[in-house]
Design a protein around this motif. Structure first.
Motif, PDB file in Angstrom:
ATOM      1  N   GLU A  53       0.826  -1.220   0.000  1.00  0.00           N
ATOM      2  CA  GLU A  53       0.000   0.000   0.000  1.00  0.00           C
ATOM      3  C   GLU A  53       0.852   1.259   0.000  1.00  0.00           C
ATOM      4  O   GLU A  53       0.553   2.221  -0.709  1.00  0.00           O
ATOM      5  CB  GLU A  53      -0.936  -0.002   1.211  1.00  0.00           C
ATOM      6  CG  GLU A  53      -1.833   1.230   1.287  1.00  0.00           C
ATOM      7  CD  GLU A  53      -2.845   1.141   2.395  1.00  0.00           C
ATOM      8  OE1 GLU A  53      -3.211   2.201   2.948  1.00  0.00           O
ATOM      9  OE2 GLU A  53      -3.301   0.022   2.703  1.00  0.00           O
ATOM     10  N   PHE A  54       1.923   1.266   0.801  1.00  0.00           N
ATOM     11  CA  PHE A  54       2.760   2.459   0.922  1.00  0.00           C
ATOM     12  C   PHE A  54       3.900   2.489  -0.096  1.00  0.00           C
ATOM     13  O   PHE A  54       4.521   3.529  -0.294  1.00  0.00           O
ATOM     14  CB  PHE A  54       3.350   2.551   2.331  1.00  0.00           C
ATOM     15  CG  PHE A  54       2.352   2.965   3.386  1.00  0.00           C
ATOM     16  CD1 PHE A  54       1.087   3.431   3.046  1.00  0.00           C
ATOM     17  CD2 PHE A  54       2.681   2.908   4.725  1.00  0.00           C
ATOM     18  CE1 PHE A  54       0.174   3.814   4.010  1.00  0.00           C
ATOM     19  CE2 PHE A  54       1.783   3.295   5.711  1.00  0.00           C
ATOM     20  CZ  PHE A  54       0.527   3.743   5.346  1.00  0.00           C
ATOM     21  N   ARG A 106      -0.381   4.681  15.153  1.00  0.00           N
ATOM     22  CA  ARG A 106       0.236   4.169  13.930  1.00  0.00           C
ATOM     23  C   ARG A 106      -0.765   3.440  13.043  1.00  0.00           C
ATOM     24  O   ARG A 106      -0.525   3.262  11.853  1.00  0.00           O
ATOM     25  CB  ARG A 106       1.421   3.268  14.257  1.00  0.00           C
ATOM     26  CG  ARG A 106       1.096   1.906  14.830  1.00  0.00           C
ATOM     27  CD  ARG A 106       2.367   1.105  15.046  1.00  0.00           C
ATOM     28  NE  ARG A 106       2.093  -0.208  15.618  1.00  0.00           N
ATOM     29  CZ  ARG A 106       3.019  -1.142  15.832  1.00  0.00           C
ATOM     30  NH1 ARG A 106       4.288  -0.891  15.527  1.00  0.00           N
ATOM     31  NH2 ARG A 106       2.704  -2.315  16.359  1.00  0.00           N
ATOM     32  N   PHE A 108      -3.381   4.688  12.106  1.00  0.00           N
ATOM     33  CA  PHE A 108      -3.945   5.721  11.229  1.00  0.00           C
ATOM     34  C   PHE A 108      -2.872   6.395  10.385  1.00  0.00           C
ATOM     35  O   PHE A 108      -3.139   7.429   9.751  1.00  0.00           O
ATOM     36  CB  PHE A 108      -4.675   6.773  12.066  1.00  0.00           C
ATOM     37  CG  PHE A 108      -5.828   6.228  12.861  1.00  0.00           C
ATOM     38  CD1 PHE A 108      -7.075   6.068  12.275  1.00  0.00           C
ATOM     39  CD2 PHE A 108      -5.663   5.845  14.186  1.00  0.00           C
ATOM     40  CE1 PHE A 108      -8.148   5.558  12.995  1.00  0.00           C
ATOM     41  CE2 PHE A 108      -6.727   5.337  14.916  1.00  0.00           C
ATOM     42  CZ  PHE A 108      -7.970   5.190  14.328  1.00  0.00           C
ATOM     43  N   ALA A 109      -1.661   5.840  10.372  1.00  0.00           N
ATOM     44  CA  ALA A 109      -0.555   6.473   9.652  1.00  0.00           C
ATOM     45  C   ALA A 109      -0.862   6.593   8.169  1.00  0.00           C
ATOM     46  O   ALA A 109      -1.264   5.614   7.532  1.00  0.00           O
ATOM     47  CB  ALA A 109       0.723   5.671   9.851  1.00  0.00           C
ATOM     48  N   PRO A 110      -0.661   7.783   7.551  1.00  0.00           N
ATOM     49  CA  PRO A 110      -0.972   7.973   6.135  1.00  0.00           C
ATOM     50  C   PRO A 110       0.172   7.595   5.203  1.00  0.00           C
ATOM     51  O   PRO A 110      -0.031   7.489   3.993  1.00  0.00           O
ATOM     52  CB  PRO A 110      -1.259   9.474   6.041  1.00  0.00           C
ATOM     53  CG  PRO A 110      -0.394  10.075   7.107  1.00  0.00           C
ATOM     54  CD  PRO A 110      -0.343   9.068   8.218  1.00  0.00           C
ATOM     55  N   ASP A 111       1.405   7.437   5.750  1.00  0.00           N
ATOM     56  CA  ASP A 111       2.545   7.163   4.880  1.00  0.00           C
ATOM     57  C   ASP A 111       3.629   6.439   5.669  1.00  0.00           C
ATOM     58  O   ASP A 111       3.515   6.240   6.891  1.00  0.00           O
ATOM     59  CB  ASP A 111       3.100   8.457   4.276  1.00  0.00           C
ATOM     60  CG  ASP A 111       3.379   9.532   5.324  1.00  0.00           C
ATOM     61  OD1 ASP A 111       3.976   9.192   6.383  1.00  0.00           O
ATOM     62  OD2 ASP A 111       3.012  10.700   5.106  1.00  0.00           O
ATOM     63  N   THR A 112       4.689   6.054   4.974  1.00  0.00           N
ATOM     64  CA  THR A 112       5.763   5.269   5.584  1.00  0.00           C
ATOM     65  C   THR A 112       6.465   6.026   6.699  1.00  0.00           C
ATOM     66  O   THR A 112       6.734   5.471   7.776  1.00  0.00           O
ATOM     67  CB  THR A 112       6.793   4.864   4.512  1.00  0.00           C
ATOM     68  OG1 THR A 112       6.137   4.141   3.479  1.00  0.00           O
ATOM     69  CG2 THR A 112       7.885   3.998   5.121  1.00  0.00           C
ATOM     70  N   THR A 114       5.411   8.457   8.669  1.00  0.00           N
ATOM     71  CA  THR A 114       4.586   8.564   9.873  1.00  0.00           C
ATOM     72  C   THR A 114       4.510   7.233  10.597  1.00  0.00           C
ATOM     73  O   THR A 114       4.566   7.171  11.832  1.00  0.00           O
ATOM     74  CB  THR A 114       3.168   9.042   9.500  1.00  0.00           C
ATOM     75  OG1 THR A 114       3.257  10.252   8.758  1.00  0.00           O
ATOM     76  CG2 THR A 114       2.334   9.275  10.749  1.00  0.00           C
ATOM     77  N   ARG A 177      -5.030  -1.916   9.315  1.00  0.00           N
ATOM     78  CA  ARG A 177      -5.001  -0.867  10.343  1.00  0.00           C
ATOM     79  C   ARG A 177      -5.683  -1.346  11.625  1.00  0.00           C
ATOM     80  O   ARG A 177      -5.168  -1.124  12.736  1.00  0.00           O
ATOM     81  CB  ARG A 177      -5.672   0.396   9.818  1.00  0.00           C
ATOM     82  CG  ARG A 177      -4.919   1.025   8.637  1.00  0.00           C
ATOM     83  CD  ARG A 177      -5.614   2.278   8.131  1.00  0.00           C
ATOM     84  NE  ARG A 177      -4.937   2.825   6.955  1.00  0.00           N
ATOM     85  CZ  ARG A 177      -3.884   3.635   6.995  1.00  0.00           C
ATOM     86  NH1 ARG A 177      -3.397   4.006   8.184  1.00  0.00           N
ATOM     87  NH2 ARG A 177      -3.326   4.086   5.887  1.00  0.00           N
TER      88      ARG A 177
END
Length: 424
Positions: A53-54, A106, A108-112, A114, A177
């Motif tokens: 995903e990321f 974590r 809810f982290a939007p990217d690697t 974060t 998540r």
């Protein structure tokens, strides 16, 4: 008769708060110990899914595997100062609050980036807990140290065992998540328990007050034994976290499903738990610890070779890897046993865990880096796994005879100490 009755009532009133405090401390210790490896093993089976995903590569997976060691290295040295300022109960509450908050956020982290930062927050809490729990056991259970140390070890293994077993199935149902954040309730519960314990007056047993003792004759960083123990701890930890990080990916590449690969991490931890139940007793009674360490290293060697050459028999090889992973319990027992005073125990444990974790930093990162550079795992197996086992064997042989950090700081070799004991 009346004075006797008063004496009895007074004794009961003083014992009850202490007993309640110890029961609460026991529950809090178990809840906290469950989180010390959970932060790592709840993420590793999901890294392939998250990476898709990321969009991160094998090197980033290695960074995730290195983060726990960075945290343990830093806070192995820093936590004693935090404990002196806040107190052990408040430090334990802080550690579990950071662990729980990091796990929730974590998810809810939007990217690697974060995800890395918030995982670091959770691991900071786990690292604090890793250092503060042994002193708390000594504080609340000075008459049950061996039993409570075993309880702590079992709780750590249970916390490492279950998340990888259910992580992938849970992610398939609710998403990665939810699977990642679901475990935060354990840390938050432990934070509440330690906060309550911190606010309870008069619950610490009188026998828990540490006795004084002489300081080491030399600074611990100038003692060769401490460095050898740190190197042995580092090589064992090097392999433990390399496997936590990379075993699912290795089995995925070999054609196994993600769920099966995650369950193999649980099998490895479960096997380590079984060996770990007897390892402390055997280690404490051994006049020569090298055969015990060599047995664990042979388990690592057979396991790595089997996964590389015949991955279709993965459960068999993972049993051997679990035998190797139980070396963590062996080395921790060696650290705790090789001291004669509370000051020596604190100095040796903090130095070995801090410096040893720093030494182990290269394991997960280099294993993934070599795999990415060569397009295969052969070099990683040979240099990163095999090389560390050779180093561990050499150091274990050098430190085969039990002796204390106090004697080492005075320059007394274990053989000379034995001669002195024979002539006393």
């Amino acid at each position: 008769m009346r004075p006797s009755s008063v004496a009895v009532v007074t004794d009961r009133s003083s014992v009850r708060p202490e007993l309640r405090g110890r029961i609460l401390a026991l529950v809090a210790i178990v809840c906290a110990a469950l989180n010390l490896r959970l932060v790592v093993t709840s993420l590793s089976p999901l890294l392939t899914t998250v990476g898709e995903e990321f969009g991160f590569a094998a090197t980033v997976v290695g960074v995730f595997g290195t983060l726990p060691l960075v945290a343990f290295a830093i806070f192995g040295l820093v936590t004693p100062a935090i404990m002196r300022r806040l107190g052990p109960e408040a430090t334990a509450a802080l550690s579990m609050l950071l662990t729980g908050a990091g796990q929730v956020l974590r998810a809810f982290a939007p990217d690697t980036g974060t995800l890395l930062v918030l995982t670091g927050v959770a691991l900071t809490g786990a690292a604090l807990g890793n250092v503060v729990l042994p002193p708390l056991i000594k504080q609340y259970f000075p008459d049950r140290i061996a039993a409570l140390s075993t309880v702590q070890m079992v709780a750590i293994h249970v916390g490492a065992l279950f998340p990888p077993l259910v992580a992938v199935p849970l992610a398939e149902v609710a998403g990665w998540r939810a699977a990642l954040g679901a475990w935060s309730f354990l840390a938050l519960a432990a934070a509440v328990l330690w906060t309550v314990q911190w606010r309870r007056p008069g619950t610490v047993p009188r026998a828990a007050v540490p006795s004084g003792g002489p300081a080491l004759a030399r600074p611990i960083w100038r003692v060769g034994m401490a460095w050898r123990m740190a190197l042995l701890f580092g090589m064992v930890t090097w392999n433990v976290f390399t496997l936590f990080t990379w075993l699912p990916a290795l089995l995925n590449d070999a054609g196994h499903s993600a769920a099966m690969a995650g369950s193999m991490v649980s099998l490895m931890v479960g096997t380590s738990l079984l060996f770990g139940l007897v390892a402390p007793t055997v280690t404490l009674r051994a006049a020569n610890t090298f055969p015990i360490v060599a047995l664990g290293l042979s388990g690592y060697g057979i396991g790595y070779l089997g996964v590389a050459a015949a991955p279709e028999y993965a459960p068999l090889w993972v049993l051997f890897l679990g035998m190797g992973t139980s070396l963590f319990v062996v080395v921790m027992t060696m650290i705790n046993a090789r001291s004669a005073t509370p000051q020596g125990a604190a100095a040796l444990s903090g130095f070995v865990q801090g410096a040893g974790s720093g030494i182990a930093l290269g394991g997960p990162l280099l294993f993934g880096l070599f795999g990415e550079l060569t397009g295969g795992w052969t070099l990683s197996y040979v240099l990163i796994a095999g090389g560390s086992l050779v180093v561990a064997a050499v150091v274990a042989y050098a430190e085969r005879t039990p002796w204390t950090i106090e004697a080492a700081a005075q320059g007394r070799h274990p053989d000379r100490r034995a001669d002195e004991l024979l002539h006393d």
